[in-house]
Design a protein around this motif. Structure first.
Motif, PDB file in Angstrom:
ATOM      1  N   TYR A 148      40.143  39.667  51.074  1.00 11.64           N
ATOM      2  CA  TYR A 148      39.078  38.899  50.408  1.00 11.64           C
ATOM      3  C   TYR A 148      39.580  38.044  49.242  1.00 11.64           C
ATOM      4  N   ASN A 150      40.500  39.029  46.346  1.00 13.06           N
ATOM      5  CA  ASN A 150      40.052  39.536  45.055  1.00 13.06           C
ATOM      6  C   ASN A 150      41.242  39.747  44.130  1.00 13.06           C
ATOM      7  N   SER A 169      36.118  39.880  42.146  1.00  7.94           N
ATOM      8  CA  SER A 169      36.137  38.639  42.907  1.00  7.94           C
ATOM      9  C   SER A 169      36.730  37.516  42.077  1.00  7.94           C
TER      10      SER A 169
END
Length: 305
Positions: A148, A150, A169
């Motif tokens: 992701y 992150n 994030s």
């Protein structure tokens, strides 16, 4: 004063067994993921799981009835009545009705091949100094996850073994995502061990990095810890791990939760340590950093005119 209400043993047990996560959601409370638990958005030190709750700052907890008594300031009869449905007529599910998955062992999320997005987010959007980000990245305490993208802030034990990871994030826009990786040991959150006697305590890793950016002189000599919340556990672990520390500087947020947590920490620490409170001018240290940059830019533009 509440009038006397007789509850059967079955009713008392049913109230105590209510799933707090579902109960809070039904009542419009916002919850944040924190490993296998859920953390209250209104009080980050409090987590719930099933019918159990725990306040990591005050180091006490219990089951559904005591939670409702504490959180809603209700008497025992009123708390039981609320959990049984009360005036809403709501049938809250029991924690026992949920299937618990087996606990997963702690493991760091797979790393991305580079850190471009995380570097850009922390430096350009959050205003953190490039050399500060590079220092923690080189130490293996900060990286970008592969799935992701992150930012992952790693906490290690005294031997340097990763025991904790906090994901955040790296999006400049939209809803922020913050989560402790499942299986993380709350004692070993993101930190730096220095050589002098001072320990600086923060709620979030980004605030820790922001403070270093604001006050960079000889920063590596000091020790820092981000609690990833307001629990005192990482602070106690740092003090045990680095016995030379004798001064604790509480740099928690400038809001009610930060002030309350600072008072609780001071009460627990001041018998053995010198404790000071450093309060950001704005809500947190990253606000101080980014807003000071914006003000400086605005001043420069006015000078040009």
């Amino acid at each position: 004063m509440s009038s006397y209400i007789h509850f059967t043993e079955e009713q008392k047990q049913r109230a105590a067994a209510v799933d707090l996560e579902e109960f809070l959601r039904c009542r419009g409370e916002k919850l944040l993921s924190s490993g296998r638990e859920k953390r209250l958005a209104s009080d980050h030190s409090v987590t719930v799981r099933g019918n159990e709750w725990y306040d990591h700052a005050e180091e006490r907890g219990g089951h559904a009835v005591s939670f409702v008594q504490r959180f809603y300031s209700l008497s025992y009869p009123d708390a039981v009545t609320m959990l049984l449905g009360g005036e809403l007529g709501t049938a809250y599910p029991s924690a026992g009705e949920r299937t618990e998955e087996p606990v997963k062992p702690f493991a760091l999320p797979p790393a991305n091949k580079d850190m471009r997005r995380v570097f850009a987010y922390l430096i350009k959007h959050r205003g953190i100094a490039k050399d500060v980000v590079a220092h923690f990245a080189k130490a293996g305490l900060l990286y970008e996850d592969a799935e992701y993208h992150n930012a992952v802030f790693v906490g290690t034990d005294a031997e340097g073994v990763p025991r904790h990871a906090h994901k955040r994030s790296a999006n400049s826009y939209g809803k922020a995502f913050r989560l402790n990786v499942e299986g993380s040991d709350p004692r070993y959150s993101f930190h730096h061990v220095g050589t002098d006697r001072s320990l600086y305590v923060f709620e979030a890793p980004i605030d820790l990095l922001s403070f270093i950016t604001l006050y960079p002189e000889n920063w590596q000599r000091h020790s820092y810890v981000a609690c990833c919340g307001t629990s005192i556990q990482p602070v106690l672990q740092m003090l045990e791990q680095a016995p030379q520390l004798d001064t604790v500087l509480l740099c928690l947020d400038n809001d009610e939760a930060g002030h309350q947590a600072s008072r609780r920490m001071r009460e627990q620490l001041e018998a053995r340590y010198s404790v000071e409170r450093l309060i950001p001018e704005n809500k947190d240290w990253n606000d101080d950093l980014t807003l000071s940059d914006e003000n400086a830019q605005g001043f420069a533009m006015n000078e040009l005119r």
